[in-house]
Design an enzyme around this catalytic site. Structure first.
Site, mmCIF file in Angstrom:
data_model
loop_
_atom_site.group_PDB
_atom_site.id
_atom_site.type_symbol
_atom_site.label_atom_id
_atom_site.label_comp_id
_atom_site.label_asym_id
_atom_site.label_seq_id
_atom_site.Cartn_x
_atom_site.Cartn_y
_atom_site.Cartn_z
ATOM 1 N N GLY A 167 57.026 69.477 30.909
ATOM 2 C CA GLY A 167 56.564 68.826 30.435
ATOM 3 C C GLY A 167 57.333 68.711 28.695
ATOM 4 N N GLY B 142 56.439 65.075 25.577
ATOM 5 C CA GLY B 142 55.815 64.285 25.573
ATOM 6 C C GLY B 142 56.137 64.109 23.533
ATOM 7 N N GLY B 143 54.638 62.899 22.735
ATOM 8 C CA GLY B 143 55.322 62.601 21.819
ATOM 9 C C GLY B 143 55.223 63.754 20.812
ATOM 10 N N GLY C 42 55.675 67.097 21.431
ATOM 11 C CA GLY C 42 57.724 67.772 21.376
ATOM 12 C C GLY C 42 57.578 68.509 22.874
ATOM 13 C CG ASP D 238 45.093 60.956 24.890
ATOM 14 O OD1 ASP D 238 44.628 60.653 25.585
ATOM 15 O OD2 ASP D 238 45.780 62.264 24.857
#
Length: 884
Positions: free
Chosen positions: A542, A544-545, A547, A661
């Site tokens: 995976g 994402g923002g 890392g 979130d």
């Protein structure tokens, strides 16, 4: 680049660049005059206080003395009329800046207009000394109809704030709509209310009024092709109606070429360079002037000059490795408390880029994903040389700070042919608030203000005394923040045993961190590299923002783990790294993902978790080609588990914890399909004390899941998690993402679509087709009631997570006790949905229904996740462009 220069923005940069334009003409090629594509019906260029007409910058400037445009308004405190004065100090820039109209009383210019519609208004200022007029005493407001363009405005403060510009002159540009039936556009200059013995005056050096084409920037209600703006952080499109006034904050020809008003398409706009506002180090400016003619088939040819689309800024094509490591970034200082429209200009002329897919990139605004597949050739149906614009709306909420930043970032997509991103032009406009106001506060005065100079007014405090108090309290607050940050960082370094995180020479080779090792384990860098085969890309599951996320093996390969590695230099990740450790080291629950340990040394920040064999809940709801789909019973059990985890966060710890979130990618599944809530980087401790009802905080969350009440009011409660979980419930029921772009308009937002179907008694028609023969009517009714209750606009009307758990257990009991005949009509009749009371009113919270995790589906370990999660990135604090 200095802070003062950037704060003033277009207002000073444009005049500085124009100064260079006229003084350096012999030394470099400047834009020749463009063909006047648009012919405005109204054009006024007025030199205020001047006794002569003249030509400057390709425009014919008319003395206001030679017109009948000026109207005088005397007040009770003074009977004086406005006077025409000349500047005592000659200015290097001539034009409308050598004289001024000055008055201690209100005065108005009334411009007859030939046609209704949008008009550009430009106000030109030279805050210098005039005979008998001290520029520091010029505090005034400017109004046009129902709109306040400037309030308690002091031009000297703006000039002082930009101490590196070539001249103190600057201008402001606005767009105001003249209604059908009105034959004039009025501009009133109103001196601020006198305080004590001080009398303030108003002045203006030049005024320009120019007609605009219809719907150049506003939404066309009669044209479906001119769609509403996308509002970042919201599923609701934003319509920029004609009754909205605009202030131009920035207008960039991205690259290195200035376009003067005479080079515009007929509206006398100034296009300046973006050099002072780009913050990325590795980009280059290019120009493609060999293409003979552009094809304006998608936008009008007056949208921007040709040169805007022939010049651009992009990454260094020769070094893809470097390009992956940074973003094309612009930071644009703005006033907080307003909504802004951002227009991006594109045109593909690069001969290297031949077909759609050659150059694909992400667009982030305020660190929110604005476009996860930006491909100029795809937008233009594969045609080269076709200009196009993309418009976005972004809210910058008021946070008791005068200034904020809007960030624009671009990054190559993993799906790109060339590792690159590109931008041709940029415009940013402030939109008036609900009171018709466009005015922001004045800049702070210099630290050593001249004797007798009054303190700055703000838009909220109408007296110098109030401004002094605000300045003092602001200074105290700033001092407190600085001291607090210093001691927090000192405490963090003392705990971790590390020096400067970004200075690798200060890190020890062996782990010396004193973070909570009694609850989670410290790993050395060598252990992490061994576990991931030196961060082998084949181990990536995976991204994402924060890392990359790797699958690794610890304890001599016996234990699989998930390893989340912070990208080097990511300030946002540092904060989330600490937050995740602090939260998860204190929490233990069956339905929360377990933090095994961390690594913090040698410029590495890494978190190690239990490996969730089945991946994310989203993996099994849609795009399930590589993952088995879930039965309805499994989905209910997973929802119950996730709800229990959130209920524990809200009530089971010492203080309430709000996740902030909640989404289907943050609900992980282990090998037994047990749901575990993950990713606590944005979590916050909830309100404390007996009277506190919420936490006031800047907005964080994920697009499509964000509680609209929290987004609008910046008041965070545990019911914000409930709203997000309601979106997850709809995902579970419908088997689709919260937001889809390539569907019919009424289906773009899952929440809006589900609400309409629920209200119409037809929720069954949007149920995942894989489930339509599994769900009983009564089960669907209760589940739909619960989801809609979680999504209530008023957070106080939403159920608690304890109530949600109870209702879901009741729904599971209904499902297990039902006898499904298999007919879809039985399952999805209109009686499936009721408009009765809250679903949880009838449940049994102690029903005794156990949470079973046995499954009827057997599957091998799911293949590694290949979906790039950057399209689901958490967006940043709106008031802090450096946040997440």
């Amino acid at each position: 680049m200095t802070t003062t220069r950037r704060r003033v923005g277009l207002r000073t940069t444009s005049t500085t660049d124009l100064f260079l334009l006229f003084t350096c003409l012999p030394f470099f090629v400047i834009i020749i005059a463009a063909d006047q594509i648009y012919n405005p019906t109204d054009v006024y260029s007025i030199s205020c206080g001047s006794s002569n007409n003249f030509t400057f910058d390709g425009r014919n400037w008319t003395s206001d003395i030679n017109t009948k445009l000026l109207l005088e308004t005397k007040n009770k405190t003074t009977s004086s009329s406005s006077v025409a004065v000349n500047a005592l100090i000659p200015n290097i820039i001539q034009g409308p800046y050598t004289s001024a109209r000055v008055s201690y009383s209100q005065f108005t210019y009334s411009f007859p207009v030939a046609t209704p519609g949008q008009k550009f208004i430009r106000l030109f200022f030279n805050p210098t000394s005039y005979q008998n007029f001290d520029p520091t005493k010029a505090y005034f407001s400017v109004k046009s109809g129902d709109y306040t363009l400037l309030k308690d405005f002091n031009a000297s403060l703006y000039a002082d704030a930009d101490d590196d510009q070539a001249s103190d002159t600057f201008f402001r540009e606005y767009s105001v709509y003249v209604q059908d039936g009105d034959h004039t556009l009025n501009l009133s200059f109103i001196p601020s209310t006198p305080i004590n013995a001080t009398t303030y005056y108003a002045f203006i050096n030049g005024i320009e009024v120019v007609s605009m084409p219809p719907y150049l920037y506003h939404t066309n209600p009669n044209n479906d092709d001119n769609k509403a703006l996308r509002l970042l952080g919201s599923t609701t499109p934003y319509r920029l109606e004609n009754n909205s006034a605009l202030e131009t904050k920035y207008r960039f020809n991205v690259g290195d070429r200035i376009i003067s008003p005479s080079g515009d398409t007929g509206m006398l706009r100034s296009w300046v360079v973006d050099e002072d506002y780009k913050t990325s180090p590795g980009e280059v400016a290019s120009e493609f002037g060999e293409i003979t003619k552009l094809n304006f088939s998608l936008i009008p040819n007056y949208t921007a000059p040709d040169l805007v689309y022939r010049t651009l800024r992009h990454m260094m094509r020769e070094n893809a490795t470097v390009n992956w490591s940074f973003n094309l970034t612009w930071e644009l200082p703005v006033d907080s408390g307003f909504t802004y429209m951002l227009r991006l200009h594109f045109c593909e002329l690069d001969p290297v880029i031949q077909i759609p897919g050659d150059r694909v990139f992400y667009i982030y605004i305020q660190d929110q994903m604005a476009d996860d597949h930006a491909d100029v050739l795809m937008w233009t149906n594969g045609q080269r040389g076709v200009p196009i614009v993309k418009d976005y709306a972004v809210i910058v909420p008021s946070d008791n700070q005068k200034n904020a930043n809007i960030s624009l970032k671009m990054h190559p997509s993993p799906r790109t042919g060339y590792v690159d991103a590109v931008l041709n032009g940029l415009e940013l406009f402030k939109i008036n608030d609900s009171y018709g106001n466009l005015a922001g506060p004045n800049p702070d005065p210099p630290s050593k203000a001249p004797s007798g100079k009054p303190e700055v007014f703000s838009s909220k405090n109408n007296t110098p005394t109030a401004a002094v108090a605000g300045a003092v309290s602001g200074a105290v607050l700033l001092l407190v923040i600085v001291v607090s940050v210093f001691f927090l960082m000192k405490r963090w370094r003392r705990k971790s045993g590390e020096g400067d995180y970004y200075n690798s020479s200060k890190h020890k080779s062996e782990g010396s961190s004193q973070l909570p090792t009694n609850l989670c384990r410290h790993f050395s860098t060598e252990e992490i590299r061994t576990a991931t085969n030196n961060f082998d890309e084949l181990f990536v599951i995976g991204a994402g923002g924060f890392g990359n996320v790797y699958k690794g093996y610890i304890d001599d390969g016996a234990t699989p783990v998930a390893i989340k590695r912070l990208k080097p230099g990511s300030q946002q990740g540092v904060n989330e790294f600490l937050n995740e450790i602090e939260m998860l080291s204190q929490l233990r629950h069956l339905h929360l993902v377990s933090l095994i340990g961390y690594c913090c040394e040698r410029n590495e920040m890494i978190l190690v978790y239990d490996f969730m064999t089945r991946g994310t809940l989203r993996d099994h709801l849609y795009n399930t080609s590589d993952n088995p789909s879930l039965s309805w019973k499994q989905r209910l059990e997973i929802c119950i588990g996730a709800a229990r985890g959130l209920h524990y966060l809200h009530t089971g710890a010492k203080h309430m914890i709000i996740h902030r979130d909640v989404k289907s990618t943050n609900i992980l599944l282990d090998e037994r399909w047990v749901a575990k809530v993950s990713d606590f980087g944005l979590s916050r401790v909830g309100p404390t004390g007996t009277t506190a009802t919420h936490v006031s905080t800047l907005v964080k969350g994920s697009v499509g899941y964000l509680d609209p009440e929290y987004y609008k009011r910046q008041r965070l409660t545990e019911k914000s998690d409930v709203y997000s979980f309601g979106v997850v419930l709809l995902e579970v029921l419908c088997g689709r993402a919260p937001l889809l772009r390539n569907v019919e308009k009424e289906q773009v937002s899952l929440v809006d679509w589900a609400r309409r179907c629920y209200d119409a008694g037809s929720l069954g028609k949007i149920v995942d087709p894989k489930l339509k023969r599994e769900i009983s009517s009564e089960c669907l009714k209760k589940f739909g009631d619960l989801a809609m209750s979680c999504l209530h606009d008023d957070g106080t009307q939403r159920p608690s997570m304890n109530d949600v758990v109870g209702v879901l257990e009741f729904v599971l009991q209904l499902q297990e006790n039902s006898s499904i005949g298999g007919g879809s009509s039985e399952v999805f009749s209109s009686s499936s949905i009721s408009d009765g009371g809250h679903a949880w009113d009838n449940n049994s919270k102690n029903s005794g229904v156990s949470m079973t995790t046995t499954t009827t589906i057997t599957s091998t370990e799911s293949s590694r996740e290949t979906q790039w999660l950057m399209s689901e990135n958490v967006f940043s604090e709106i008031g802090n462009p450096k946040g997440r």
